[in-house]
Design a protein around this motif. Structure first.
Motif, PDB file in Angstrom:
ATOM      1  N   ALA A 175       0.836  -1.209   0.000  1.00  0.00           N
ATOM      2  CA  ALA A 175       0.000   0.000   0.000  1.00  0.00           C
ATOM      3  C   ALA A 175       0.872   1.261   0.000  1.00  0.00           C
ATOM      4  O   ALA A 175       0.517   2.273  -0.622  1.00  0.00           O
ATOM      5  CB  ALA A 175      -0.927   0.000   1.204  1.00  0.00           C
ATOM      6  N   ASN A 176       2.005   1.197   0.685  1.00  0.00           N
ATOM      7  CA  ASN A 176       2.927   2.339   0.716  1.00  0.00           C
ATOM      8  C   ASN A 176       3.403   2.718  -0.678  1.00  0.00           C
ATOM      9  O   ASN A 176       3.822   3.850  -0.926  1.00  0.00           O
ATOM     10  CB  ASN A 176       4.141   2.028   1.591  1.00  0.00           C
ATOM     11  N   GLN A 177       3.370   1.749  -1.598  1.00  0.00           N
ATOM     12  CA  GLN A 177       3.816   1.988  -2.967  1.00  0.00           C
ATOM     13  C   GLN A 177       2.647   2.176  -3.935  1.00  0.00           C
ATOM     14  O   GLN A 177       2.829   2.192  -5.155  1.00  0.00           O
ATOM     15  CB  GLN A 177       4.693   0.814  -3.443  1.00  0.00           C
ATOM     16  N   GLY A 178       1.438   2.280  -3.383  1.00  0.00           N
ATOM     17  CA  GLY A 178       0.265   2.462  -4.227  1.00  0.00           C
ATOM     18  C   GLY A 178      -0.223   1.183  -4.872  1.00  0.00           C
ATOM     19  O   GLY A 178      -0.964   1.204  -5.858  1.00  0.00           O
ATOM     20  N   LEU A 179       0.186   0.046  -4.309  1.00  0.00           N
ATOM     21  CA  LEU A 179      -0.218  -1.261  -4.845  1.00  0.00           C
ATOM     22  C   LEU A 179      -1.252  -1.896  -3.923  1.00  0.00           C
ATOM     23  O   LEU A 179      -1.170  -1.785  -2.701  1.00  0.00           O
ATOM     24  CB  LEU A 179       1.005  -2.173  -4.977  1.00  0.00           C
ATOM     25  N   ASP A 180      -2.221  -2.585  -4.506  1.00  0.00           N
ATOM     26  CA  ASP A 180      -3.306  -3.166  -3.713  1.00  0.00           C
ATOM     27  C   ASP A 180      -3.142  -4.677  -3.534  1.00  0.00           C
ATOM     28  O   ASP A 180      -2.113  -5.263  -3.910  1.00  0.00           O
ATOM     29  CB  ASP A 180      -4.663  -2.832  -4.340  1.00  0.00           C
ATOM     30  N   LEU A 181      -4.159  -5.323  -2.962  1.00  0.00           N
ATOM     31  CA  LEU A 181      -4.069  -6.752  -2.671  1.00  0.00           C
ATOM     32  C   LEU A 181      -3.997  -7.603  -3.931  1.00  0.00           C
ATOM     33  O   LEU A 181      -3.353  -8.652  -3.956  1.00  0.00           O
ATOM     34  CB  LEU A 181      -5.261  -7.190  -1.811  1.00  0.00           C
ATOM     35  N   LYS A 182      -4.639  -7.157  -4.981  1.00  0.00           N
ATOM     36  CA  LYS A 182      -4.559  -7.883  -6.249  1.00  0.00           C
ATOM     37  C   LYS A 182      -3.128  -7.840  -6.779  1.00  0.00           C
ATOM     38  O   LYS A 182      -2.594  -8.841  -7.268  1.00  0.00           O
ATOM     39  CB  LYS A 182      -5.527  -7.288  -7.276  1.00  0.00           C
ATOM     40  N   ASP A 183      -2.483  -6.687  -6.647  1.00  0.00           N
ATOM     41  CA  ASP A 183      -1.082  -6.559  -7.065  1.00  0.00           C
ATOM     42  C   ASP A 183      -0.190  -7.466  -6.222  1.00  0.00           C
ATOM     43  O   ASP A 183       0.751  -8.082  -6.738  1.00  0.00           O
ATOM     44  CB  ASP A 183      -0.613  -5.110  -6.933  1.00  0.00           C
ATOM     45  N   LEU A 184      -0.481  -7.555  -4.928  1.00  0.00           N
ATOM     46  CA  LEU A 184       0.284  -8.423  -4.034  1.00  0.00           C
ATOM     47  C   LEU A 184       0.231  -9.868  -4.511  1.00  0.00           C
ATOM     48  O   LEU A 184       1.266 -10.545  -4.617  1.00  0.00           O
ATOM     49  CB  LEU A 184      -0.264  -8.314  -2.607  1.00  0.00           C
ATOM     50  N   VAL A 185      -0.961 -10.342  -4.828  1.00  0.00           N
ATOM     51  CA  VAL A 185      -1.124 -11.727  -5.275  1.00  0.00           C
ATOM     52  C   VAL A 185      -0.437 -11.950  -6.617  1.00  0.00           C
ATOM     53  O   VAL A 185       0.279 -12.943  -6.810  1.00  0.00           O
ATOM     54  CB  VAL A 185      -2.619 -12.094  -5.374  1.00  0.00           C
TER      55      VAL A 185
END
Length: 326
Positions: A175-185
């Protein structure tokens, strides 16, 4: 135009300009006029060498990831330590490979167009090209990144997700980089290729809570196999283990299959099952096609490649990737 309307117009204009300044002005084919052969030179070198060392593709995409998570995608991971300790010497980056590979590409591009193509763009382009060579997905890489001039060891420790991170920490770091849970997966899906040293996960096998125990979230049969044939003690820092057993050179969905069987190598892999949203996303990917995974992965890594990039007059174009221009 009335004074009130004029004032409102200028306020809107200022807001728009400020908003525009916070977004990266990258573009596809940025070097089309300034160095038209740049992307071709990079692609040719990658194609010639990755075929012989396919494991380097995983190293380059990891380098891209580690670079973008600290000060944005600005090539700061490439800088050598000087008066201060740089990112390169931080624990998360001690096992990063490919620095010489990037330097060799840089020298070829510099010979063609001195002082034009950034090291940051070379990382982004070579990461994509190397995955394509191995038969994996392609994605758009708009260019125009500039190189950063600051690199701090402490910032790598603070910002780069670690193999032992739990879900909450991973969510925060992304989230600190503007990425969400979908990006994480999806970005975790890059673990479908590559290798790891035992020390990155051996605590899960031998001393998970400090009492000589095993991580209960890890499949016991898999853990026994790792202890018997691979990581025979907790301090083994030389043995290499595939992150996606049996499929380490193929960019496919098998990583997610291992995760749902509780055979993800890292705690960060297992963490994807501890949240309902990410668990559902993993299930959806496995139920979909490989083409769908490729398309979704492309979206996330394109998004990652634009994190806090430096453009225009920011930063510099380094002559040598490991050194700030004098």
């Amino acid at each position: 135009m009335k004074m009130e309307s004029l004032s409102k117009y200028f306020k809107v204009l200022i807001i728009c300009l400020l908003a525009a300044s916070t977004h990266a002005q990258l573009e596809l084919g940025f070097y089309a006029k300034s160095c038209p052969k740049a992307e071709q030179i990079i692609q040719k070198f990658v194609h010639e060498h990755i075929r012989n060392v396919p494991s380097l593709a995983a190293a380059l995409i990891r380098m891209h990831f580690h670079d973008c998570f600290v000060r944005g995608c600005d090539g700061s991971v490439l800088l050598n330590s000087t008066t201060n300790q740089a990112e390169k010497d931080a624990p998360p980056n001690l096992t990063v490979r490919g620095f010489d590979f990037i330097d060799r590409i840089k020298s070829l591009v510099e010979a063609e167009c001195p002082g034009v193509v950034s090291c940051a763009d070379i990382i982004a382009l070579s990461a994509r090209d190397s995955i394509v060579v191995t038969g994996g997905p392609s994605w758009k890489v708009p260019t125009g990144r500039r190189d950063g001039v600051i690199s701090n060891l402490s910032e790598s420790i603070q910002n780069i997700p670690a193999p032992f991170n739990n879900f909450t920490t991973l969510q925060t770091l992304f989230a600190n980089q503007g990425l969400d849970l979908k990006d994480l997966v999806l970005l975790s899906g890059a673990h479908t290729i590559g290798i790891s040293l035992c020390t990155s996960f051996s605590n899960r096998l031998y001393n998970f809570t400090g009492k000589g125990d095993e991580d209960p979230s890890l499949d016991s049969e898999y853990a026994t196999n790792l202890k018997t044939f691979k990581c025979k003690n907790i301090n083994d820092n030389t043995t290499i283990v595939e992150m996606d057993p049996g499929s380490r050179n193929t960019f496919d969905l098998s990583y997610y299959s291992h995760v749902v069987k509780r055979r993800g190598l890292f705690e960060s892999d297992s963490a994807l099952l501890t949240n309902s949203v990410t668990k559902s996303l993993v299930t959806q990917l496995l139920q979909g096609s490989l083409e769908n995974f490729y398309a979704e992965f492309a979206k996330s890594i394109e998004k990652m490649g634009q994190i806090k990039v430096k453009t225009g007059s920011q930063g510099e174009i380094r002559k040598h990737c490991a050194l700030v221009n004098s």
